[in-house]
Scaffold this motif. Structure first.
Motif, PDB file in Angstrom:
ATOM      1  N   PRO A 221       0.811  -1.217   0.000  1.00 36.37           N
ATOM      2  CA  PRO A 221       0.000   0.000   0.000  1.00 36.37           C
ATOM      3  C   PRO A 221       0.851   1.278   0.000  1.00 36.37           C
ATOM      4  O   PRO A 221       0.503   2.253  -0.672  1.00 36.37           O
ATOM      5  N   PHE A 222       1.970   1.264   0.704  1.00 40.86           N
ATOM      6  CA  PHE A 222       2.838   2.437   0.705  1.00 40.86           C
ATOM      7  C   PHE A 222       3.454   2.660  -0.676  1.00 40.86           C
ATOM      8  O   PHE A 222       3.510   3.790  -1.166  1.00 40.86           O
TER       9      PHE A 222
ATOM     10  N   GLU B  54       2.154   1.776  -3.484  1.00 39.67           N
ATOM     11  CA  GLU B  54       1.058   2.256  -4.329  1.00 39.67           C
ATOM     12  C   GLU B  54       0.809   3.750  -4.096  1.00 39.67           C
ATOM     13  O   GLU B  54       0.555   4.500  -5.046  1.00 39.67           O
ATOM     14  N   LEU B  55       0.903   4.173  -2.846  1.00 41.77           N
ATOM     15  CA  LEU B  55       0.746   5.596  -2.546  1.00 41.77           C
ATOM     16  C   LEU B  55       1.850   6.405  -3.212  1.00 41.77           C
ATOM     17  O   LEU B  55       1.582   7.444  -3.807  1.00 41.77           O
TER      18      LEU B  55
ATOM     19  N   HIS C 172      -2.438  11.743   3.298  1.00 42.06           N
ATOM     20  CA  HIS C 172      -3.066  10.756   2.414  1.00 42.06           C
ATOM     21  C   HIS C 172      -3.045   9.417   3.123  1.00 42.06           C
ATOM     22  O   HIS C 172      -2.016   9.004   3.648  1.00 42.06           O
ATOM     23  N   ASP C 173      -4.191   8.742   3.159  1.00 40.16           N
ATOM     24  CA  ASP C 173      -4.273   7.407   3.736  1.00 40.16           C
ATOM     25  C   ASP C 173      -3.649   6.395   2.776  1.00 40.16           C
ATOM     26  O   ASP C 173      -3.661   6.600   1.556  1.00 40.16           O
ATOM     27  N   PHE C 174      -3.134   5.322   3.336  1.00 38.60           N
ATOM     28  CA  PHE C 174      -2.695   4.192   2.519  1.00 38.60           C
ATOM     29  C   PHE C 174      -2.956   2.905   3.285  1.00 38.60           C
ATOM     30  O   PHE C 174      -2.859   2.853   4.507  1.00 38.60           O
TER      31      PHE C 174
END
Length: 82
Positions: free
Chosen positions: A24-25, A27-28, A54-56
Protein backbone atom coordinates in the motif's frame (compact mmCIF):
# COMPACT_ATOMS: atom_id res chain seq x y z
CA UNK A 1 5.43 13.51 -13.19
CA UNK A 2 6.65 14.43 -9.70
CA UNK A 3 9.65 13.10 -7.81
CA UNK A 4 8.72 11.63 -4.42
CA UNK A 5 11.34 11.96 -1.67
CA UNK A 6 11.34 10.92 1.97
CA UNK A 7 12.60 12.96 4.87
CA UNK A 8 15.17 10.98 6.92
CA UNK A 9 12.60 10.46 9.70
CA UNK A 10 10.00 9.25 7.18
CA UNK A 11 12.62 6.95 5.64
CA UNK A 12 13.17 5.35 9.07
CA UNK A 13 9.40 5.05 9.50
CA UNK A 14 9.10 3.44 6.04
CA UNK A 15 11.81 0.94 6.95
CA UNK A 16 9.83 0.04 10.09
CA UNK A 17 6.50 -0.53 8.31
CA UNK A 18 5.06 -4.03 8.77
CA UNK A 19 4.94 -6.37 5.78
CA UNK A 20 1.25 -5.73 5.11
CA UNK A 21 1.92 -1.99 4.74
CA UNK A 22 4.70 -2.21 2.13
CA UNK A 23 2.57 -2.64 -1.01
CA UNK A 24 0.00 0.00 0.00
CA UNK A 25 2.84 2.44 0.70
CA UNK A 26 4.46 1.73 -2.67
CA UNK A 27 1.06 2.26 -4.33
CA UNK A 28 0.75 5.60 -2.55
CA UNK A 29 4.19 6.65 -3.77
CA UNK A 30 3.20 5.79 -7.34
CA UNK A 31 -0.04 7.76 -6.95
CA UNK A 32 1.80 10.81 -5.60
CA UNK A 33 4.12 10.79 -8.62
CA UNK A 34 1.10 11.50 -10.80
CA UNK A 35 -1.46 13.12 -8.50
CA UNK A 36 0.30 14.77 -5.56
CA UNK A 37 -2.61 17.05 -4.72
CA UNK A 38 -4.98 14.10 -4.22
CA UNK A 39 -4.49 14.20 -0.45
CA UNK A 40 -6.39 16.18 2.15
CA UNK A 41 -5.09 19.39 3.74
CA UNK A 42 -3.28 18.81 7.02
CA UNK A 43 -5.24 21.75 8.46
CA UNK A 44 -8.82 21.83 7.12
CA UNK A 45 -9.04 25.56 7.83
CA UNK A 46 -6.33 26.12 5.19
CA UNK A 47 -7.49 24.04 2.19
CA UNK A 48 -5.00 25.61 -0.25
CA UNK A 49 -1.92 24.78 1.81
CA UNK A 50 0.72 22.53 0.32
CA UNK A 51 0.97 20.31 3.45
CA UNK A 52 -1.29 17.32 2.87
CA UNK A 53 -2.14 13.91 4.27
CA UNK A 54 -3.07 10.76 2.41
CA UNK A 55 -4.27 7.41 3.74
CA UNK A 56 -2.69 4.19 2.52
CA UNK A 57 -3.69 0.62 3.17
CA UNK A 58 -6.09 -0.05 6.00
CA UNK A 59 -4.18 1.75 8.73
CA UNK A 60 -1.61 4.09 7.21
CA UNK A 61 -1.30 7.83 6.80
CA UNK A 62 1.42 9.86 5.12
CA UNK A 63 2.01 13.55 5.73
CA UNK A 64 3.75 15.37 2.92
CA UNK A 65 4.13 18.65 1.13
CA UNK A 66 4.23 19.51 -2.54
CA UNK A 67 6.74 21.89 -4.07
CA UNK A 68 4.91 22.61 -7.28
CA UNK A 69 7.57 24.62 -9.13
CA UNK A 70 10.15 21.84 -8.52
CA UNK A 71 7.60 19.07 -9.18
CA UNK A 72 8.58 17.38 -5.92
CA UNK A 73 6.64 15.62 -3.19
CA UNK A 74 8.42 15.45 0.15
CA UNK A 75 7.05 12.91 2.64
CA UNK A 76 7.80 14.02 6.18
CA UNK A 77 5.94 11.45 8.28
CA UNK A 78 4.41 7.98 8.02
CA UNK A 79 2.05 6.50 10.58
CA UNK A 80 0.76 2.96 10.71
CA UNK A 81 -1.80 1.91 13.30
CA UNK A 82 -1.82 -1.79 13.33
Amino acid sequence: MYVVELDPVARDQADALPAEAINPFLELRALLELHPLSGLPLHPDNPKANMLTHDFGESGMATYFVVEHLRRVYIVRLDWLG
